[in-house]
Design a protein around this motif. Structure first.
Motif, PDB file in Angstrom:
ATOM      1  N   PHE A  75      -8.030 -46.074   3.805  1.00 43.57           N
ATOM      2  CA  PHE A  75      -8.255 -47.511   3.663  1.00 43.57           C
ATOM      3  C   PHE A  75      -8.826 -47.816   2.279  1.00 43.57           C
ATOM      4  O   PHE A  75      -9.712 -47.099   1.788  1.00 43.57           O
ATOM      5  CB  PHE A  75      -9.247 -48.015   4.712  1.00 43.57           C
ATOM      6  N   LEU A  76      -8.318 -48.896   1.687  1.00 39.96           N
ATOM      7  CA  LEU A  76      -8.930 -49.425   0.475  1.00 39.96           C
ATOM      8  C   LEU A  76     -10.168 -50.235   0.847  1.00 39.96           C
ATOM      9  O   LEU A  76     -10.353 -50.614   2.005  1.00 39.96           O
ATOM     10  CB  LEU A  76      -7.933 -50.305  -0.276  1.00 39.96           C
ATOM     11  N   GLY A  77     -10.982 -50.521  -0.150  1.00 40.81           N
ATOM     12  CA  GLY A  77     -12.196 -51.275   0.112  1.00 40.81           C
ATOM     13  C   GLY A  77     -11.916 -52.625   0.741  1.00 40.81           C
ATOM     14  O   GLY A  77     -12.613 -53.050   1.671  1.00 40.81           O
ATOM     15  N   ARG A  78     -10.871 -53.321   0.259  1.00 40.21           N
ATOM     16  CA  ARG A  78     -10.587 -54.653   0.803  1.00 40.21           C
ATOM     17  C   ARG A  78     -10.091 -54.594   2.246  1.00 40.21           C
ATOM     18  O   ARG A  78     -10.164 -55.583   2.972  1.00 40.21           O
ATOM     19  CB  ARG A  78      -9.570 -55.370  -0.081  1.00 40.21           C
ATOM     20  N   ASP A  79      -9.558 -53.417   2.676  1.00 41.31           N
ATOM     21  CA  ASP A  79      -9.115 -53.283   4.064  1.00 41.31           C
ATOM     22  C   ASP A  79     -10.288 -53.301   5.040  1.00 41.31           C
ATOM     23  O   ASP A  79     -10.095 -53.546   6.241  1.00 41.31           O
ATOM     24  CB  ASP A  79      -8.336 -51.977   4.253  1.00 41.31           C
ATOM     25  N   LEU A  80     -11.472 -53.028   4.538  1.00 41.49           N
ATOM     26  CA  LEU A  80     -12.637 -52.924   5.411  1.00 41.49           C
ATOM     27  C   LEU A  80     -13.373 -54.246   5.581  1.00 41.49           C
ATOM     28  O   LEU A  80     -14.290 -54.348   6.401  1.00 41.49           O
ATOM     29  CB  LEU A  80     -13.610 -51.875   4.863  1.00 41.49           C
ATOM     30  N   GLU A  81     -12.998 -55.248   4.808  1.00 42.47           N
ATOM     31  CA  GLU A  81     -13.751 -56.497   4.829  1.00 42.47           C
ATOM     32  C   GLU A  81     -13.636 -57.222   6.168  1.00 42.47           C
ATOM     33  O   GLU A  81     -14.517 -57.993   6.540  1.00 42.47           O
ATOM     34  CB  GLU A  81     -13.276 -57.397   3.690  1.00 42.47           C
ATOM     35  N   SER A  82     -12.559 -56.968   6.904  1.00 44.39           N
ATOM     36  CA  SER A  82     -12.385 -57.639   8.203  1.00 44.39           C
ATOM     37  C   SER A  82     -13.347 -57.102   9.260  1.00 44.39           C
ATOM     38  O   SER A  82     -13.596 -57.761  10.273  1.00 44.39           O
ATOM     39  CB  SER A  82     -10.948 -57.475   8.695  1.00 44.39           C
ATOM     40  N   GLY A  83     -13.853 -55.896   9.067  1.00 47.01           N
ATOM     41  CA  GLY A  83     -14.770 -55.299  10.033  1.00 47.01           C
ATOM     42  C   GLY A  83     -14.095 -54.610  11.202  1.00 47.01           C
ATOM     43  O   GLY A  83     -14.772 -54.046  12.065  1.00 47.01           O
ATOM     44  N   LYS A  84     -12.762 -54.637  11.252  1.00 48.39           N
ATOM     45  CA  LYS A  84     -12.027 -53.984  12.336  1.00 48.39           C
ATOM     46  C   LYS A  84     -10.772 -53.329  11.774  1.00 48.39           C
ATOM     47  O   LYS A  84     -10.127 -53.876  10.880  1.00 48.39           O
ATOM     48  CB  LYS A  84     -11.622 -54.981  13.426  1.00 48.39           C
ATOM     49  N   GLN A  85     -10.428 -52.166  12.327  1.00 53.06           N
ATOM     50  CA  GLN A  85      -9.182 -51.497  11.982  1.00 53.06           C
ATOM     51  C   GLN A  85      -8.668 -50.770  13.222  1.00 53.06           C
ATOM     52  O   GLN A  85      -9.448 -50.353  14.086  1.00 53.06           O
ATOM     53  CB  GLN A  85      -9.371 -50.500  10.838  1.00 53.06           C
ATOM     54  N   SER A  86      -7.350 -50.637  13.286  1.00 57.22           N
ATOM     55  CA  SER A  86      -6.723 -49.931  14.398  1.00 57.22           C
ATOM     56  C   SER A  86      -5.626 -49.030  13.850  1.00 57.22           C
ATOM     57  O   SER A  86      -4.789 -49.479  13.056  1.00 57.22           O
ATOM     58  CB  SER A  86      -6.137 -50.925  15.407  1.00 57.22           C
ATOM     59  N   ILE A  87      -5.638 -47.774  14.262  1.00 62.77           N
ATOM     60  CA  ILE A  87      -4.672 -46.793  13.763  1.00 62.77           C
ATOM     61  C   ILE A  87      -3.829 -46.309  14.940  1.00 62.77           C
ATOM     62  O   ILE A  87      -4.350 -45.657  15.856  1.00 62.77           O
ATOM     63  CB  ILE A  87      -5.391 -45.595  13.113  1.00 62.77           C
ATOM     64  N   PRO A  88      -2.531 -46.605  14.963  1.00 65.29           N
ATOM     65  CA  PRO A  88      -1.684 -46.109  16.059  1.00 65.29           C
ATOM     66  C   PRO A  88      -1.327 -44.640  15.854  1.00 65.29           C
ATOM     67  O   PRO A  88      -1.160 -44.172  14.727  1.00 65.29           O
ATOM     68  CB  PRO A  88      -0.442 -47.000  15.969  1.00 65.29           C
ATOM     69  N   PHE A  89      -1.209 -43.912  16.951  1.00 66.57           N
ATOM     70  CA  PHE A  89      -0.768 -42.519  16.885  1.00 66.57           C
ATOM     71  C   PHE A  89      -0.209 -42.126  18.243  1.00 66.57           C
ATOM     72  O   PHE A  89      -0.300 -42.885  19.221  1.00 66.57           O
ATOM     73  CB  PHE A  89      -1.919 -41.587  16.474  1.00 66.57           C
ATOM     74  N   ALA A  90       0.381 -40.949  18.304  1.00 71.31           N
ATOM     75  CA  ALA A  90       0.999 -40.463  19.541  1.00 71.31           C
ATOM     76  C   ALA A  90       0.593 -39.014  19.783  1.00 71.31           C
ATOM     77  O   ALA A  90       0.405 -38.236  18.846  1.00 71.31           O
ATOM     78  CB  ALA A  90       2.518 -40.579  19.465  1.00 71.31           C
ATOM     79  N   ILE A  91       0.451 -38.677  21.052  1.00 66.49           N
ATOM     80  CA  ILE A  91       0.182 -37.298  21.476  1.00 66.49           C
ATOM     81  C   ILE A  91       1.424 -36.783  22.200  1.00 66.49           C
ATOM     82  O   ILE A  91       1.817 -37.327  23.234  1.00 66.49           O
ATOM     83  CB  ILE A  91      -1.033 -37.230  22.420  1.00 66.49           C
TER      84      ILE A  91
END
Length: 559
Positions: free
Chosen positions: A217-233
């Motif tokens: 993540f870049l610094g500006r990506d963190l300004e929202s306070g939330k992030q979600s990363i999709p992945f699969a098992i």
């Protein structure tokens, strides 16, 4: 329900936990075969003082066949104090009694090591049509697992942090079923220096250091306070493999931001398909082709060996481990066939079930095949159904969910001849009856069998048993050896495979000790066994009982 360390069954029937050791299943069972339908698991837990405040302290799994996760939930102290907890789950046709598949259901209670508690109520009931539908979403709240030391509140990520922060101390266990997931983060940015520069990197790996997902993540990506990363098992890493991969979350910061992580959780996407899921090509360790696929076929002894070998760092660098039982239910045949066809080394337990193994024709012709012995001992339990006549009435009464795992053939005979329970117990206690097996004669047969096993496999285990069984408890039941014997079997496999996998402690191998069948005092006397007499206590369903207590209960239960 079975209770194991760190759990304990109290005198009032409740099950307690007192902080040590963390992240281990402290109560599990009862391995029920269930009809198709919807069910509700209800329980009450009284938490003590929590070290991590709002974070979960207990996790509960509903799992079938040791590989199909039907429900999961974790609970904070506040949620537990609110009263009765309910977990809804479904038994589909494929793993129900009606299907013909042997699919025992168990409920695993895992303590997270941050709060003492007592389980005061546990019940299971089939639900009616008016109940809400079973929730499809499962989530794993992980922030409380991030700390090596029990500190409450958010997790601060400072620009002064060096290297990667690994989420989860080395003793934690974090596994997932196959499917699609989101890794959700909630955080607060206290200071951000360069918005256009990399600020944070997250990586999810398995215990073999294969990368499942990685995102920067870049610094500006963190300004929202939330992030979600999709992945699969994929299925070969999830519960469905029988030996799920242990997962780790790593975080790296780049010195450009000061963060406070408020929440970290993994959420499964309801109804997510898993076909075609694969891992990224990038690997942290050597490619998978550098290791061999090793499949261990056999009973519960084989399962323990596979689990220990699969989690040993040195051994897992050379082999990818799988375990299959030799009696496969129909719903596992396809997955088992795929595992077998890709096998490089096949370890086959020397038991008769191999002759009826349904997938023998799929063994690759180039696979290296090794046989290893089944460690068993009949001398101490001459009346056990595994060593002689069965108790068919008892088995029929309980089928398919058994109160006693081991049936007694002599008590089955006495039930027909002596209706009175107390008189039957007296005769069984004194063995004042003709036509029963002589324990010393049976031991003579066992002695010859064990020495023949040593000669065939060049293992020395049989001689060790014969030399030590009188002064040490080497077996918990006729087919459940202790950790010392399984360690010797492990050493034999290492020698045959040309590798070394030292276990300094046998405690992890001694997982069969939670179920013990008492040794008849007269049998112990005739065989000069010094550790077993009428006062010796044995583990049974989380309690300790004497020989008298165990067999009085057996007689009273089966009539």
């Amino acid at each position: 329900m079975e209770v194991q360390t760190p759990g304990r069954r109290n005198d009032d029937g409740t099950v307690g936990y007192s902080l040590f050791p963390p992240f281990r299943s402290m109560m599990y069972g009862p391995f029920l075969r269930l009809p198709r339908g919807r069910y509700c698991l209800t329980f009450m837990v009284q938490p003590g003082r929590a070290l991590l405040g709002r974070h979960p302290v207990l996790g509960v799994e509903v799992i079938a066949q040791n590989r199909i996760l039907q429900a999961w939930s974790d609970f904070t102290p506040a949620e537990l104090r609110a009263g009765e907890q309910r977990m809804l789950f479904e038994v589909p046709e494929a793993i129900s009694i009606e299907s013909g598949n042997d699919a025992p259901f168990e409920f695993r209670f895992t303590a997270f090591g941050t709060c003492p508690f007592r389980v005061t109520k546990l019940s299971l009931a089939e639900t009616g049509a008016d109940e809400p539908p079973c929730p499809g979403e499962m989530s794993w709240r992980l922030l409380g697992r991030c700390r090596l030391f029990p500190l409450p509140g958010s997790l601060a990520i400072s620009p002064l942090s060096i290297g990667r922060l690994t989420f989860g101390p080395p003793w934690t266990q974090f596994c997932l079923p196959a499917g699609r997931f989101n890794l959700d983060l909630d955080f607060r940015v206290a200071r951000l220096k360069r918005p256009a520069s990399p600020a944070l990197e997250l990586r999810l790996t398995d215990h073999e250091k294969r990368i499942i997902v990685e995102k920067r993540f870049l610094g500006r990506d963190l300004e929202s306070g939330k992030q979600s990363i999709p992945f699969a098992i994929p299925p070969d890493l999830g519960y469905e493999a029988g030996m799920p991969s242990r997962l780790r979350i790593e975080m790296r910061q780049f010195g450009t931001a000061r963060l406070a992580l408020d929440d970290l959780r993994v959420v499964r996407v309801p109804g997510s398909a898993v076909q075609g899921v694969s891992l990224p090509a990038r690997q942290v360790v050597a490619p998978a082709s550098a290791r061999k696929n090793l499949l261990i076929l056999g009973n519960c002894q084989a399962q323990i060996l596979a689990r220990c070998l699969g989690t040993h760092r040195g051994f897992s660098k050379r082999f990818r481990i799988r375990h299959h039982g030799l009696e496969l239910p129909p719903n596992l045949l396809e997955q088992s066939r795929r595992d077998l066809e890709s096998t490089d080394v096949l370890l086959i337990q020397d038991i008769k079930e191999w002759e009826q193994y349904p997938l023998r024709d799929y063994v690759p012709p180039q696979a290296q095949i090794l046989r290893y012995p089944c460690v068993r001992f009949a001398s101490l339990w001459p009346f056990d159904a595994f060593n002689g006549p069965d108790d068919r009435l008892a088995a029929a009464k309980d089928y398919p969910n058994f109160e006693f795992t081991y049936f007694d053939g002599l008590l089955a005979r006495l039930r027909r001849d002596i209706p009175d329970h107390e008189e039957r117990f007296r005769v069984y206690r004194t063995l004042a009856i003709s036509g029963i097996i002589d324990p010393t004669r049976l031991h003579g047969f066992e002695e010859r069998r064990l020495l023949a096993m040593d000669k065939r496999f060049d293992i020395g285990l049989g001689a060790f048993v014969l030399e030590n069984f009188r002064k040490r408890r080497l077996f918990h039941t006729t087919a459940h050896p202790n950790g010392r014997l399984l360690n010797m079997l492990l050493a034999y496999l290492e020698r045959e495979l040309g590798t070394r996998c030292t276990y300094w402690s046998t405690l992890r191998l001694d997982t069969l000790r939670d179920l013990q069948v008492p040794v008849h005092p007269i049998v112990a006397e005739k065989l000069a066994v010094t550790w077993a007499d009428a006062s010796t206590r044995y583990r049974y369903r989380g309690r300790t009982v004497t020989w008298d207590e165990y067999f009085r209960k057996y007689i009273a239960y089966y009539g």
